[in-house]
Design an enzyme around this catalytic site. Sequence first.
Site, short mmCIF file in Angstrom:
data_model
loop_
_atom_site.label_atom_id
_atom_site.label_comp_id
_atom_site.label_asym_id
_atom_site.label_seq_id
_atom_site.Cartn_x
_atom_site.Cartn_y
_atom_site.Cartn_z
CD GLU A 59 -5.26 -5.97 -1.15
OE1 GLU A 59 -4.73 -4.83 -1.12
OE2 GLU A 59 -5.94 -6.41 -0.23
CG ASN A 67 -0.43 -0.17 2.53
OD1 ASN A 67 0.59 -0.82 2.70
ND2 ASN A 67 -1.08 0.41 3.52
CB ILE A 68 1.63 3.70 -2.28
CG1 ILE A 68 2.52 2.50 -2.66
CG2 ILE A 68 2.43 5.00 -2.40
CD1 ILE A 68 2.90 2.45 -4.15
CD GLU A 69 -1.51 4.81 4.60
OE1 GLU A 69 -1.02 5.66 5.38
OE2 GLU A 69 -2.23 3.86 4.97
CB CYS A 96 -8.64 -4.68 -3.72
SG CYS A 96 -7.53 -3.29 -3.43
N1 THU Z 1 -5.23 -1.45 2.52
C1 THU Z 1 -4.66 -2.30 1.62
O1 THU Z 1 -3.53 -2.09 1.16
N2 THU Z 1 -5.38 -3.38 1.24
C2 THU Z 1 -6.63 -3.70 1.71
O2 THU Z 1 -7.25 -4.62 1.21
C3 THU Z 1 -7.19 -2.93 2.81
C4 THU Z 1 -6.57 -1.61 3.05
C5 THU Z 1 -4.47 -0.27 2.94
C6 THU Z 1 -4.99 1.06 2.45
C7 THU Z 1 -4.48 2.00 3.50
O3 THU Z 1 -3.16 2.38 3.17
C8 THU Z 1 -4.43 1.16 4.77
O4 THU Z 1 -4.47 -0.18 4.36
C9 THU Z 1 -5.54 1.43 5.75
O5 THU Z 1 -6.78 1.34 5.14
#
Ligand code: THU
Length: 134
Positions: free
Chosen positions: A54, A41-43, A90
């Site tokens: 994903e 994940n990349i915020e 996703c």
């Molecule tokens: N996140 C994912 O990477 N995959 C998921 O299926 C659920 C949520 C990430 C998004 C965000 O960076 C963090 O988790 C909190 O929601």
Amino acid sequence: MYKKLALAAVGARESAYAPYSSFKVGAALLTENGKIFTGCNIENAAFSPTVCAERVALFKAVSEGERRFSAIAIAGGGDSVVATAPCGVCRQALTEFCAPSLKVLLVSDRTGAYKETSLGELLPSAFNETDLRG
Ligand code: THU
């Protein structure tokens, strides 16, 4: 192969950029011909541009010409034994390229153990291109 995929997801989690949620997720997508594409994940400070692990894995693979997948492993988020299930967005993104039979491995990033489910179980009655045709 699934154990290797699960460990690839745990490894991908290391690269997660999650300064706002501290919820780190890794994903590893297996193509039908045995290649693995990882994602994390990349915020973003503006929040909405954030992408899940994903979709990063899926879009990396699709952008490299891959279209057929057999499994995805997801590891995260809070250093927990409880595995993270993919979010609804996703699930829908995966539906574009993957059959309901796609194996989904929900991996504990602490132990590497995983629960097996499928895309069809996680998103029954999915909207897809056949719906567009009416
Ligand atoms: N996140 C994912 O990477 N995959 C998921 O299926 C659920 C949520 C990430 C998004 C965000 O960076 C963090 O988790 C909190 O929601």
